[in-house]
Write a protein that holds these residues in place. Sequence first.
Motif, PDB file in Angstrom:
ATOM      1  N   LYS A   1      29.390 -24.026  -5.087  1.00  0.00           N
ATOM      2  CA  LYS A   1      29.452 -23.855  -3.627  1.00  0.00           C
ATOM      3  C   LYS A   1      28.309 -24.628  -2.966  1.00  0.00           C
ATOM      4  O   LYS A   1      27.338 -24.998  -3.629  1.00  0.00           O
ATOM      5  N   GLU A  56      18.931 -18.246 -10.134  1.00  0.00           N
ATOM      6  CA  GLU A  56      18.754 -16.796 -10.270  1.00  0.00           C
ATOM      7  C   GLU A  56      17.530 -16.450 -11.113  1.00  0.00           C
ATOM      8  O   GLU A  56      16.850 -15.471 -10.849  1.00  0.00           O
ATOM      9  N   ALA A 104      19.659 -20.287   0.992  1.00  0.00           N
ATOM     10  CA  ALA A 104      20.525 -19.218   1.506  1.00  0.00           C
ATOM     11  C   ALA A 104      21.330 -18.606   0.358  1.00  0.00           C
ATOM     12  O   ALA A 104      21.892 -19.322  -0.475  1.00  0.00           O
ATOM     13  N   GLY A 105      21.363 -17.269   0.311  1.00  0.00           N
ATOM     14  CA  GLY A 105      22.169 -16.569  -0.683  1.00  0.00           C
ATOM     15  C   GLY A 105      21.491 -16.354  -2.021  1.00  0.00           C
ATOM     16  O   GLY A 105      22.082 -15.770  -2.922  1.00  0.00           O
ATOM     17  N   TYR A 106      20.265 -16.811  -2.186  1.00  0.00           N
ATOM     18  CA  TYR A 106      19.541 -16.646  -3.439  1.00  0.00           C
ATOM     19  C   TYR A 106      18.228 -15.924  -3.175  1.00  0.00           C
ATOM     20  O   TYR A 106      17.556 -16.190  -2.182  1.00  0.00           O
ATOM     21  N   GLU A 107      17.885 -15.019  -4.093  1.00  0.00           N
ATOM     22  CA  GLU A 107      16.666 -14.237  -3.927  1.00  0.00           C
ATOM     23  C   GLU A 107      15.409 -15.056  -4.221  1.00  0.00           C
ATOM     24  O   GLU A 107      14.423 -14.979  -3.508  1.00  0.00           O
ATOM     25  N   ASP A 153      23.583 -22.093 -10.629  1.00  0.00           N
ATOM     26  CA  ASP A 153      23.428 -20.664 -10.336  1.00  0.00           C
ATOM     27  C   ASP A 153      22.481 -19.954 -11.302  1.00  0.00           C
ATOM     28  O   ASP A 153      21.594 -19.218 -10.879  1.00  0.00           O
TER      29      ASP A 153
END
Length: 142
Positions: free
Chosen positions: A74, A44, A127-130, A40
């Motif tokens: 996840k 990020e 998916a879910g990350y900028e 993560d």
Amino acid sequence: MLRQITILVSVLLLVSCGGEKKAPEQIAKSENALTIRLCDSLIERGISDTLRFGHLHSGEIAHLDFWIENRTPKPVVPLMVKRTCGCTDLEYDQKPIAPDEERRCRIIFDSRGIYGWQLKLIDLKLAGYERPVRLFIEAEVD
């Protein structure tokens, strides 16, 4: 008779070597294979790496395999690829990568009509990350 057996064995070996291609999951990972580890905090901040093809001859279509390892808590889902040039492509499986799982990906570089030092860019959106996983593709084409 011995000659006929030798020819038969040679033909069988040639035919058996041209069998079905292995699915990406069945290809063994070598010890020195490039692995991009996703966690993560790194995703990020932005992950980037350089994949080097080395020297190629113009007209060559080369590929380079690497692995993505999910170290997040996840599943990670590769969504899409953005590339700066039509001469590069990324083959990947869009199925989620479970925590502690690795998945093989393949960079393809088509050097037809290209000469000199090349630096290309491929972004893999998750998916879910900028921020994407940014891959620099480097090659010297003669």
